[in-house]
Design a protein around this motif. Structure first.
Motif, PDB file in Angstrom:
ATOM      1  N   ALA A  80       0.835  -1.350   0.002  1.00 44.56           N
ATOM      2  CA  ALA A  80      -0.092   0.084  -0.073  1.00 44.56           C
ATOM      3  C   ALA A  80       0.583   1.254   0.011  1.00 44.56           C
ATOM      4  O   ALA A  80       0.370   2.195   0.083  1.00 44.56           O
ATOM      5  N   GLY A  81       2.315   1.077  -0.028  1.00 47.20           N
ATOM      6  CA  GLY A  81       3.142   2.246  -0.252  1.00 47.20           C
ATOM      7  C   GLY A  81       3.766   2.650   1.016  1.00 47.20           C
ATOM      8  O   GLY A  81       4.674   3.644   0.830  1.00 47.20           O
ATOM      9  N   GLY A  82       3.480   2.035   2.103  1.00 51.36           N
ATOM     10  CA  GLY A  82       3.901   2.051   3.380  1.00 51.36           C
ATOM     11  C   GLY A  82       5.424   1.783   3.542  1.00 51.36           C
ATOM     12  O   GLY A  82       6.042   0.847   2.737  1.00 51.36           O
ATOM     13  N   GLN A  83       6.189   2.316   4.254  1.00 49.31           N
ATOM     14  CA  GLN A  83       7.585   2.117   4.548  1.00 49.31           C
ATOM     15  C   GLN A  83       7.663   1.684   6.228  1.00 49.31           C
ATOM     16  O   GLN A  83       7.746   2.238   7.141  1.00 49.31           O
ATOM     17  N   VAL A  84       7.807   0.032   6.064  1.00 45.50           N
ATOM     18  CA  VAL A  84       7.803  -0.388   7.597  1.00 45.50           C
ATOM     19  C   VAL A  84       9.293  -0.061   8.196  1.00 45.50           C
ATOM     20  O   VAL A  84      10.319  -0.680   7.406  1.00 45.50           O
ATOM     21  N   VAL A  85       9.568   0.460   8.932  1.00 44.38           N
ATOM     22  CA  VAL A  85      10.999   0.916   9.618  1.00 44.38           C
ATOM     23  C   VAL A  85      11.317  -0.141  10.579  1.00 44.38           C
ATOM     24  O   VAL A  85      12.383  -0.220  11.064  1.00 44.38           O
ATOM     25  N   GLY A  86      10.532  -1.057  11.096  1.00 45.21           N
ATOM     26  CA  GLY A  86      10.829  -2.203  11.869  1.00 45.21           C
ATOM     27  C   GLY A  86       9.906  -2.988  12.274  1.00 45.21           C
ATOM     28  O   GLY A  86       8.717  -2.760  12.282  1.00 45.21           O
ATOM     29  N   LEU A  87      10.265  -4.334  12.635  1.00 43.20           N
ATOM     30  CA  LEU A  87       9.716  -5.359  13.240  1.00 43.20           C
ATOM     31  C   LEU A  87       9.899  -5.523  14.469  1.00 43.20           C
ATOM     32  O   LEU A  87      10.935  -5.793  14.769  1.00 43.20           O
ATOM     33  N   ALA A  88       9.176  -5.557  15.611  1.00 42.27           N
ATOM     34  CA  ALA A  88       9.539  -5.593  17.021  1.00 42.27           C
ATOM     35  C   ALA A  88       8.693  -6.782  17.583  1.00 42.27           C
ATOM     36  O   ALA A  88       7.436  -6.693  17.782  1.00 42.27           O
ATOM     37  N   PRO A  89       9.196  -8.196  17.843  1.00 43.30           N
ATOM     38  CA  PRO A  89       8.422  -8.952  18.371  1.00 43.30           C
ATOM     39  C   PRO A  89       8.380  -8.896  19.947  1.00 43.30           C
ATOM     40  O   PRO A  89       7.655  -9.834  20.575  1.00 43.30           O
ATOM     41  N   SER A  90       8.816  -7.972  20.563  1.00 45.45           N
ATOM     42  CA  SER A  90       8.807  -7.649  22.211  1.00 45.45           C
ATOM     43  C   SER A  90       8.564  -6.384  22.607  1.00 45.45           C
ATOM     44  O   SER A  90       8.809  -5.465  21.913  1.00 45.45           O
ATOM     45  N   VAL A  91       8.160  -6.128  23.857  1.00 48.68           N
ATOM     46  CA  VAL A  91       8.051  -5.073  24.355  1.00 48.68           C
ATOM     47  C   VAL A  91       9.305  -4.163  24.267  1.00 48.68           C
ATOM     48  O   VAL A  91       9.443  -3.040  24.022  1.00 48.68           O
ATOM     49  N   SER A  92      10.516  -4.903  24.856  1.00 49.29           N
ATOM     50  CA  SER A  92      11.733  -4.437  24.833  1.00 49.29           C
ATOM     51  C   SER A  92      12.176  -3.745  23.556  1.00 49.29           C
ATOM     52  O   SER A  92      12.729  -2.755  23.409  1.00 49.29           O
ATOM     53  N   MET A 109      -1.333  -6.451  21.100  1.00 50.79           N
ATOM     54  CA  MET A 109      -1.314  -6.254  22.688  1.00 50.79           C
ATOM     55  C   MET A 109      -0.935  -7.264  23.357  1.00 50.79           C
ATOM     56  O   MET A 109      -0.707  -7.125  24.769  1.00 50.79           O
ATOM     57  N   ASN A 110      -0.587  -8.499  22.816  1.00 56.50           N
ATOM     58  CA  ASN A 110      -0.102  -9.497  23.739  1.00 56.50           C
ATOM     59  C   ASN A 110       1.335 -10.045  22.784  1.00 56.50           C
ATOM     60  O   ASN A 110       1.212 -10.402  21.877  1.00 56.50           O
ATOM     61  N   LEU A 111       2.407  -9.581  23.514  1.00 60.05           N
ATOM     62  CA  LEU A 111       3.702  -9.760  22.936  1.00 60.05           C
ATOM     63  C   LEU A 111       4.378 -10.729  23.968  1.00 60.05           C
ATOM     64  O   LEU A 111       4.867 -10.578  24.912  1.00 60.05           O
ATOM     65  N   GLN A 112       4.412 -12.000  23.356  1.00 58.34           N
ATOM     66  CA  GLN A 112       5.372 -13.049  24.331  1.00 58.34           C
ATOM     67  C   GLN A 112       4.685 -13.146  25.569  1.00 58.34           C
ATOM     68  O   GLN A 112       5.448 -13.454  26.524  1.00 58.34           O
ATOM     69  N   GLY A 113       3.305 -13.111  25.767  1.00 57.11           N
ATOM     70  CA  GLY A 113       2.643 -13.259  26.943  1.00 57.11           C
ATOM     71  C   GLY A 113       2.869 -12.032  27.832  1.00 57.11           C
ATOM     72  O   GLY A 113       2.458 -12.066  29.223  1.00 57.11           O
TER      73      GLY A 113
END
Length: 128
Positions: A33-45, A64-68
């Motif tokens: 859709a033209g967006g630029q994903v600047v990062g993928l974060a799998p955890s809160v930290s 809202m649920n990130l690795q529990g």
């Protein structure tokens, strides 16, 4: 079919999702859709680090649920930096608390078009 003629063109998006296949699907959808994903974060930290290190971020797509663990600290960080965010939840809006309580919510599972429309609406109007 998604095209990059949307209002996502050139917009910088952080995806906070712990399921890598889901995160990559979101990334592909937003990029188409033209967006630029600047990062993928799998955890809160990792999400908090990317919010601090990456500038600018136009919008955050937040599971809202990130690795529990609750994504509330990420929602709070977005609020502190005035970054609009879209909450992804398999639990519905009633399960949200804190900063996320008033955020636009997209229930899982969702169609690609619904994701793009929700992010566009957030960017255009500040909410859904």
């Amino acid at each position: 079919m998604l095209t990059n003629s949307s209002t996502l063109a050139g917009r910088r998006i952080l995806v906070v999702e712990d399921e890598m296949l889901v995160a990559m699907s979101i990334e592909d959808t937003l990029a188409a859709a033209g967006g630029q994903v600047v990062g993928l974060a799998p955890s809160v930290s990792r999400a908090l680090a990317l919010i601090e290190e990456t500038s600018p971020i136009d919008v955050v797509v937040l599971d809202m649920n990130l690795q529990g663990h609750s994504g509330i600290p990420v929602a709070d960080a977005c609020g502190e930096k005035s970054i609009p965010f879209l909450v992804l939840s398999g639990y519905g809006a009633s399960a949200l608390s804190g900063s996320a309580h008033t955020a636009p919510t997209l229930g899982k599972p969702f169609a690609s078009e619904a994701l793009v429309e929700a992010v566009e609406a957030l960017l255009q109007h500040g909410d859904l």
